[in-house]
Motif scaffolding. Sequence first.
Motif, PDB file in Angstrom:
ATOM      1  N   THR A 106       3.669   6.032  -2.291  1.00 37.28           N
ATOM      2  CA  THR A 106       2.601   5.131  -2.737  1.00 37.28           C
ATOM      3  C   THR A 106       3.271   4.016  -3.529  1.00 37.28           C
ATOM      4  O   THR A 106       4.437   4.146  -3.944  1.00 37.28           O
ATOM      5  N   THR A 121       6.312   9.251   2.575  1.00 36.12           N
ATOM      6  CA  THR A 121       5.560   8.005   2.430  1.00 36.12           C
ATOM      7  C   THR A 121       5.249   7.828   0.954  1.00 36.12           C
ATOM      8  O   THR A 121       4.560   8.661   0.355  1.00 36.12           O
ATOM      9  N   GLU A 170       2.850   3.212  -6.542  1.00 35.46           N
ATOM     10  CA  GLU A 170       3.247   3.708  -7.870  1.00 35.46           C
ATOM     11  C   GLU A 170       4.581   4.447  -7.776  1.00 35.46           C
ATOM     12  O   GLU A 170       5.446   4.304  -8.628  1.00 35.46           O
ATOM     13  N   GLU A 171       4.719   5.243  -6.715  1.00 35.55           N
ATOM     14  CA  GLU A 171       5.965   6.008  -6.553  1.00 35.55           C
ATOM     15  C   GLU A 171       7.179   5.106  -6.311  1.00 35.55           C
ATOM     16  O   GLU A 171       8.316   5.535  -6.491  1.00 35.55           O
ATOM     17  N   GLU A 173       0.854  -1.183   0.000  1.00 37.75           N
ATOM     18  CA  GLU A 173       0.000   0.000   0.000  1.00 37.75           C
ATOM     19  C   GLU A 173       0.897   1.242   0.000  1.00 37.75           C
ATOM     20  O   GLU A 173       0.707   2.143  -0.785  1.00 37.75           O
ATOM     21  N   SER A 174       1.883   1.243   0.882  1.00 39.12           N
ATOM     22  CA  SER A 174       2.821   2.371   0.931  1.00 39.12           C
ATOM     23  C   SER A 174       4.114   1.956   1.622  1.00 39.12           C
ATOM     24  O   SER A 174       4.157   0.939   2.322  1.00 39.12           O
TER      25      SER A 174
END
Length: 336
Positions: A155, A153, A157-158, A139-140
């Motif tokens: 994500t 924090t 995608e990041e 999730e993160s």
Amino acid sequence: MRIEQNVSLEKYNTFHLPVKTRWFIEYENEEDLHKILRDEYFQECLSIHIGQGSNLLFVNDYNGIVLHSLIRGIEVVAEDEHSVHLRIGAGEVWDDVVAYAVAKGWGGIENLSLIPGETGAAAVQNIGAYGREIKDVIESVEAWNQLTFEKHTFTVEECEYSYRQSRFKNPHQDPHIITYVTLKLSKTPVFHLEYGALKQRLEGKEVNLETIREAVISIRREKLPAPTVLGNAGSFFMNPVITAGQFEEIRKQYPAVPSYPEEGGKVKVPAGWLIEQCGFKGQRHGEVGCYDKQALVLVNYGNATGDEIALFAEEIRNAVRERFGIELIPEVKYIA
Ligand code: EPU
């Protein structure tokens, strides 16, 4: 916080190489990590962060600072009727997290049972097995920037995940230290049994998180040497992705070559198969060997040095390049 000088890393790398580090620092919380990052001496020194050292090859003694996280804990931070968010300290042993989730009936990581290492490192490398990767449930990721000393924090995608890759994998480009990983697990799990051997192992059995975990553990125990018994770092190389044209050339000569389709018409070929075709499987060169049940695993029979392992790996790469025109890229990270 524990700070020690001239520490043996034998217990901190699963090849069990008896290398030493000039400094070894273990910290228990983010405040201490923040202090370390801001320290001027730390900033001047060479440093690396390790987990259990299950994917590292120390080629020499390390003339710098080895950091290790003792941030532990598994906490439910959000929950609804379908899913649960687990925030896990980076220093938590990965397989303990899997065992915990399976016992609670939360699905998503059961296929990743028995992978050595800690949770922070698992999120750096995007560990994967039996058709699943940790990115599928992340999730993160909370991480500290080593240059700005700030926490961010990320994500999923990041995190820029792909096969055994993430933005955290190359510390020179993006120097971050992960402190917590939050996973989203399912209370109504969907089972992933695409991997043939896993499906076979479960035939005639009730399929649930526990039986999947047991099946994965038994397959791994058959194919992969336990690092406690025989020093190793799991798969030494990544499975190469080649073009359809290259693959056709190989298939003409070896009709039984195993393969997995990849994006853009490309093909992933198991490195273990390529290495076996080159005759290395089960070979022993002094104290280093190519494991007899899985050619992708290099083992230390007891007294190997990092250099000897690196040399044997180079010999394998050369042979695969010569025979197949394929460049094998180590999955294991070399530390010089
Ligand atoms: N194969 C051979 N000879 C060998 C080894 C494998 O012919 O010596 C063939 C097998 O017959 C099979 C294919 O290669 O057709 C794939 O083998 P396997 O299922 O054992 O998986 P792998 O591709 O070699 C990858 C991961 C493993 C993970 C397994 C299962 C990589 C680099 N390795 O290995 O991950 O456990 O799939 O999903 O992607 C690790 O990363 O350390 C690791 C152990």
